[in-house]
Design an enzyme around this catalytic site. Structure first.
Site, PDB file in Angstrom:
ATOM      1  N   ASN A   1      -0.219  -2.593   0.002  1.00 42.93           N
ATOM      2  CA  ASN A   1      -0.054  -1.110  -0.229  1.00 42.93           C
ATOM      3  C   ASN A   1       0.754  -0.414   0.853  1.00 42.93           C
ATOM      4  OD1 ASN A   1      -2.647   1.505  -0.977  1.00 42.93           O
ATOM      5  ND2 ASN A   1      -0.511   1.529  -1.631  1.00 42.93           N
TER       6      ASN A   1
ATOM      7  N   CYS B   1      -6.595   8.429   0.161  1.00 40.98           N
ATOM      8  CA  CYS B   1      -5.920   7.052   0.202  1.00 40.98           C
ATOM      9  C   CYS B   1      -6.696   6.055   1.284  1.00 40.98           C
ATOM     10  CB  CYS B   1      -4.636   7.032   0.723  1.00 40.98           C
ATOM     11  SG  CYS B   1      -3.872   5.521   0.558  1.00 40.98           S
ATOM     12  N   GLY B   2      -7.388   4.845   0.452  1.00 35.01           N
ATOM     13  CA  GLY B   2      -8.184   4.032   1.363  1.00 35.01           C
ATOM     14  C   GLY B   2      -7.283   3.185   2.179  1.00 35.01           C
ATOM     15  N   ASN B   3      -6.320   2.520   1.591  1.00 32.51           N
ATOM     16  CA  ASN B   3      -5.720   1.647   2.217  1.00 32.51           C
ATOM     17  C   ASN B   3      -5.008   2.443   3.474  1.00 32.51           C
ATOM     18  OD1 ASN B   3      -6.224  -1.116   1.078  1.00 32.51           O
ATOM     19  ND2 ASN B   3      -4.825  -0.134  -0.718  1.00 32.51           N
TER      20      ASN B   3
ATOM     21  N   ASN C   1     -10.778  10.981  -5.131  1.00 35.62           N
ATOM     22  CA  ASN C   1      -9.562  11.025  -6.028  1.00 35.62           C
ATOM     23  C   ASN C   1     -10.252  10.351  -7.423  1.00 35.62           C
ATOM     24  OD1 ASN C   1      -9.842   8.400  -5.095  1.00 35.62           O
ATOM     25  ND2 ASN C   1      -7.611   8.245  -4.742  1.00 35.62           N
TER      26      ASN C   1
ATOM     27  N   HIS D   1     -11.080   8.167 -10.709  1.00 36.70           N
ATOM     28  CA  HIS D   1     -10.863   6.616 -11.037  1.00 36.70           C
ATOM     29  C   HIS D   1     -11.264   6.338 -12.842  1.00 36.70           C
ATOM     30  CE1 HIS D   1      -9.184   5.158  -7.226  1.00 36.70           C
ATOM     31  NE2 HIS D   1      -9.597   5.995  -6.898  1.00 36.70           N
TER      32      HIS D   1
ATOM     33  N   ASN E   1      -6.111   7.411 -11.765  1.00 36.53           N
ATOM     34  CA  ASN E   1      -5.958   6.106 -11.312  1.00 36.53           C
ATOM     35  C   ASN E   1      -6.561   4.917 -12.153  1.00 36.53           C
ATOM     36  OD1 ASN E   1      -4.589   6.432  -8.459  1.00 36.53           O
ATOM     37  ND2 ASN E   1      -6.550   7.596  -8.350  1.00 36.53           N
TER      38      ASN E   1
ATOM     39  N   GLU F   1      -1.725   3.151 -10.389  1.00 31.50           N
ATOM     40  CA  GLU F   1      -2.174   4.202  -9.584  1.00 31.50           C
ATOM     41  C   GLU F   1      -1.663   5.562 -10.005  1.00 31.50           C
ATOM     42  OE1 GLU F   1      -2.099   4.568  -5.397  1.00 31.50           O
ATOM     43  OE2 GLU F   1      -2.474   2.433  -5.007  1.00 31.50           O
ATOM     44  N   ARG F   2      -2.315   6.685  -9.929  1.00 26.73           N
ATOM     45  CA  ARG F   2      -1.646   7.754 -10.308  1.00 26.73           C
ATOM     46  C   ARG F   2      -0.555   8.277  -9.815  1.00 26.73           C
ATOM     47  NH1 ARG F   2      -5.301  13.087  -9.065  1.00 26.73           N
ATOM     48  NH2 ARG F   2      -5.324  12.284  -7.280  1.00 26.73           N
TER      49      ARG F   2
ATOM     50  N   CYS G   1      -4.881  -1.000  -4.233  1.00 29.16           N
ATOM     51  CA  CYS G   1      -5.355   0.369  -3.887  1.00 29.16           C
ATOM     52  C   CYS G   1      -6.540   0.396  -3.475  1.00 29.16           C
ATOM     53  CB  CYS G   1      -5.206   0.974  -5.532  1.00 29.16           C
ATOM     54  SG  CYS G   1      -6.116   2.790  -5.479  1.00 29.16           S
ATOM     55  N   GLY G   2      -6.850   1.006  -2.154  1.00 32.32           N
ATOM     56  CA  GLY G   2      -8.161   1.009  -1.510  1.00 32.32           C
ATOM     57  C   GLY G   2      -9.277   1.755  -2.066  1.00 32.32           C
ATOM     58  N   THR G   3      -8.897   3.040  -2.538  1.00 36.93           N
ATOM     59  CA  THR G   3     -10.022   3.855  -3.583  1.00 36.93           C
ATOM     60  C   THR G   3     -10.221   3.052  -4.809  1.00 36.93           C
ATOM     61  OG1 THR G   3      -8.212   5.254  -4.079  1.00 36.93           O
ATOM     62  CG2 THR G   3      -9.398   5.967  -2.230  1.00 36.93           C
ATOM     63  N   GLY G   4      -9.101   2.457  -5.283  1.00 41.85           N
ATOM     64  CA  GLY G   4      -9.361   1.998  -6.304  1.00 41.85           C
ATOM     65  C   GLY G   4     -10.236   0.816  -6.531  1.00 41.85           C
TER      66      GLY G   4
HETATM   67  N1  API Z   1      -2.541   7.282  -5.964  1.00 44.89           N
HETATM   68  C1  API Z   1      -3.762   7.791  -5.587  1.00 44.89           C
HETATM   69  C2  API Z   1      -3.625   7.854  -3.980  1.00 44.89           C
HETATM   70  C3  API Z   1      -3.454   6.676  -3.293  1.00 44.89           C
HETATM   71  C4  API Z   1      -4.514   5.839  -3.392  1.00 44.89           C
HETATM   72  C5  API Z   1      -4.322   4.540  -2.735  1.00 44.89           C
HETATM   73  N2  API Z   1      -3.286   4.035  -2.443  1.00 44.89           N
HETATM   74  C6  API Z   1      -5.562   3.894  -1.982  1.00 44.89           C
HETATM   75  O1  API Z   1      -5.433   3.070  -1.100  1.00 44.89           O
HETATM   76  O2  API Z   1      -6.693   4.521  -2.129  1.00 44.89           O
HETATM   77  C7  API Z   1      -4.072   9.026  -6.224  1.00 44.89           C
HETATM   78  O3  API Z   1      -3.142   9.632  -6.804  1.00 44.89           O
HETATM   79  O4  API Z   1      -5.195   9.336  -6.331  1.00 44.89           O
END
Ligand code: API
Length: 289
Positions: free
Chosen positions: A13, A75-77, A168, A170, A201, A219-220, A228-231
């Site tokens: 990412n 954004c987690g990553n 965010n 999910h 997401n 991702e959104r 995707c870290g939060t994902g």
């Molecule tokens: N696309 C995500 C933001 C980046 C999240 C992702 N890159 C991560 O590492 O959490 C959103 O619109 O909520």
């Protein structure tokens, strides 16, 4: 305007990181899109802005923009790259830093082994907090956790999704094999589903066993990313709440491996989600915006 940037990546990412600790930066969405453009700009999934902490006890502000130019909550990553960045730039010598996003306070730790662990805060499940509008849908309960049968235009059968927020939004669906999952076809349809007022997401989760999973995320505002870290946090939390995973999980994303820990619900409510994984500087440069 010449802008200095640092290109970083965490499990594939990738990010453009901008330092606004000395002088404020206010770029337009068009300038953010230019930074994120893989042909006409630097190229990145997200743009991260490092700002000074605004309150006692807060070391930095942390702002996140998708490469669409839209500012998002989390954004987690990027958080792991953030702590690597502030150390490499000498902006902090603290191994534990506290950063404020637009809606959360995160604790980021640079480990002795060089890895990075981030406390991503507790997940939220209330529809209004996600936000998610069930639109009268009746969920099925699995291990007491809701799976919502979304009817999606363009998909014949209802799609069962678990929904939650890591700051965010999910939506997580279970698949037999991430390699054959319809990520490109279903991702944008679910991302823009009217049940998600701020879009969503979309995580495609394959359970290997109670401690190992594979995940792809559409991702959104950014499309499918290599991680995707939060994902990853949202998918593991959903798997644990569905009764399918234990509290520590190794997650295979397309761009690398993340380690997610979540202790579930304690006496004080839901525990924070801890994520450990790679964060690396790729190159630095300047760009005319
Ligand atoms: N696309 C995500 C933001 C980046 C999240 C992702 N890159 C991560 O590492 O959490 C959103 O619109 O909520």
């Amino acid at each position: 305007m010449k802008v200095h940037f640092t290109k970083m990546q965490g499990a594939g990412n990738d990010f453009v990181v901008l330092d606004a600790t000395q002088t404020p930066l206010s770029l337009t969405p068009e300038q953010m899109r230019h930074l994120g453009d893989r042909r006409f700009g630097v190229g990145a999934d997200q743009i991260l802005v490092v700002e000074p902490g605004r309150e006692p006890g807060i070391d930095f502000g942390y702002r996140i923009f998708n490469n669409s130019g839209d500012e998002v909550e989390q954004c987690g990553n990027g958080a792991r790259c953030f702590v690597r960045y502030v150390h490499e730039k000498g902006l902090s010598l603290k191994r534990l830093i506290r950063v404020q996003t637009i809606n959360a306070l995160l604790e980021l730790r640079l480990r002795d082994d060089g890895g990075v662990t981030v406390d991503m805060g507790a997940p939220r499940f209330e529809p209004a907090q996600i936000p998610f509008d069930p639109q009268g849908l009746v969920p099925t309960l699995r291990n007491g956790f809701e799976q919502w049968p979304l009817r999606v235009a363009g998909i014949a059968q209802p799609v069962e999704v678990a929904v939650l927020s890591m700051g965010n939004p999910h939506a997580v669906l279970l698949v037999d094999d991430v390699d054959t999952a319809p990520v490109a076809a279903w991702g944008p349809l679910i991302e823009h589903h009217p049940a998600f007022p701020r879009k969503v997401n979309v995580g495609f989760l394959q359970i290997i066993d109670r401690g190992h999973v594979r995940l792809r995320v559409f991702e959104r505002d950014a499309g499918e990313t290599l991680a995707c870290g939060t994902g990853a946090c949202a998918a593991v939390v959903a798997g644990i709440r569905l009764g399918l995973l234990d509290a520590e999980v190794e997650l295979q994303a397309r761009g690398g491996v993340l380690y997610i820990e979540w202790a579930g619900k304690g006496v004080e409510g839901y525990a924070p989600v801890l994520m450990t994984g790679p964060a690396q500087t790729v190159f630095e440069g300047e760009i005319e915006l």
